[in-house]
Design an enzyme around this catalytic site. Structure first.
Site, PDB file in Angstrom:
ATOM      1  N   SER A   5       9.553   4.074 -12.905  1.00 13.77           N
ATOM      2  CA  SER A   5      10.082   2.955 -12.122  1.00 13.77           C
ATOM      3  C   SER A   5       9.628   1.644 -12.735  1.00 13.77           C
ATOM      4  CB  SER A   5       9.649   3.014 -10.655  1.00 13.77           C
ATOM      5  OG  SER A   5       9.766   1.762 -10.017  1.00 13.77           O
ATOM      6  N   TYR A  55       2.752   2.409  -3.910  1.00 12.12           N
ATOM      7  CA  TYR A  55       3.767   2.732  -4.909  1.00 12.12           C
ATOM      8  C   TYR A  55       3.521   1.936  -6.186  1.00 12.12           C
ATOM      9  CZ  TYR A  55       8.449   3.647  -6.815  1.00 12.12           C
ATOM     10  OH  TYR A  55       9.505   4.047  -7.598  1.00 12.12           O
ATOM     11  N   LYS A 107       2.384   3.719  -9.658  1.00  9.79           N
ATOM     12  CA  LYS A 107       3.359   3.691 -10.751  1.00  9.79           C
ATOM     13  C   LYS A 107       2.789   2.976 -11.973  1.00  9.79           C
ATOM     14  CE  LYS A 107       6.794   6.084  -9.144  1.00  9.79           C
ATOM     15  NZ  LYS A 107       7.256   7.318  -9.814  1.00  9.79           N
TER      16      LYS A 107
END
Length: 273
Positions: free
Chosen positions: A152, A165, A169
């Site tokens: 991502s 997140y 990531k």
């Protein structure tokens, strides 16, 4: 890449200018979204695909559609990763390509529950460590192997509204970079797929932040998968389906204070909505 497959037929290489025909591939989180699109694209390119997802029915449906083999289950925990890789090797003969696509998007900041932070670490970071721990010995012995991490763009930039997140990531990207820097000369190809918005259930769950930051330029899962195959064929480490990501990443690295001020303005705009 693979020297043999379980049914005795030959398999094609996925080296430079990758030809995926005959490649033994595993795709995690492949019941829907980007994972399902990767499974479809790889199968269309001639790969033999093992489809993994926690949702057993979804995994079986994608496997049936692609002519692949479903191995439902966890792709993050020690036991789940080991079971997946064992089953995939039984089916494929050898794993040539591992697409670590499974991920979780946890919203919130320091206030997010401890178990939400823990789940993000387990799925978004440690799943990569556990998979490569089991994959590397065979790949290094053969002098060839390919690992695709769906990271991502949050791993390059950040995702407002979602600290777990964003942080994990970043960790996934750092681990992919480390793998490439450490094993590239021994035949390992590593890729980090870093899309921004993709029209999936994950995007639907990002709330106001996702609608402002991601939805306007969101692409279809099939577009992200097509870019992944193109980037792997070109042996690119960073695969960026959105054309603006590289410039934003460069701005973050070269003018961090200006970039952070701009991100904070976006945060204020979202709070004022």
């Amino acid at each position: 890449m693979s020297e043999a497959r379980a049914d005795g037929a030959g398999a094609g290489p996925v080296g430079n200018g990758a030809d995926f025909a005959g490649t033994g591939a595993v795709v995690t989180g492949a019941g829907r979204g980007i994972g399902a699109a990767l499974a479809r694209a790889l199968a269309a390119a001639g790969a033999r695909v093992v489809v993994n997802d926690l949702d057993a029915d979804a995994a079986r449906a994608v496997a049936a559609e692609t002519g692949g083999h479903a191995v439902p289950g966890d792709a993050a925990g020690e036991d789940g990763v080991a079971a997946l890789i064992d089953a995939a090797r039984d089916r494929l003969g050898a794993i040539d390509l591992y697409c670590a696509n499974a991920g979780v998007a946890t919203t919130g900041g320091p206030d997010a529950a401890p178990d939400a932070w823990e789940l993000a670490w387990q799925v978004n970071v440690l799943a990569h460590v556990r998979a490569t721990r089991l994959l590397l010995p065979d790949w290094l012995e053969r002098g060839t192997g390919r690992y695709l991490a769906t990271v991502s763009a949050a791993g390059l930039l950040t995702m407002l509204g979602s600290a777990p997140y964003s942080v994990t990531k970043h960790g996934a990207l750092a681990y992919a970079e480390w793998l490439s820097a450490t094993y590239r000369h021994r035949g390992l190809k590593v890729h980090a797929l870093c899309p921004q918005g993709v029209r999936t259930r994950m995007l639907d769950g990002t709330g106001a932040h996702g609608q402002v930051l991601l939805a306007p330029t969101a692409i279809e899962p099939a577009e992200a998968a097509a870019e992944a195959l193109r980037g792997m064929a070109a042996d690119e480490f960073l695969i960026l389906p959105h054309p603006g990501t590289a410039g934003q990443y460069a701005a973050r690295a070269t003018t961090p204070d200006r970039w952070l001020r701009g991100m904070n303005r976006l945060q204020q705009e979202i709070e004022a909505r």
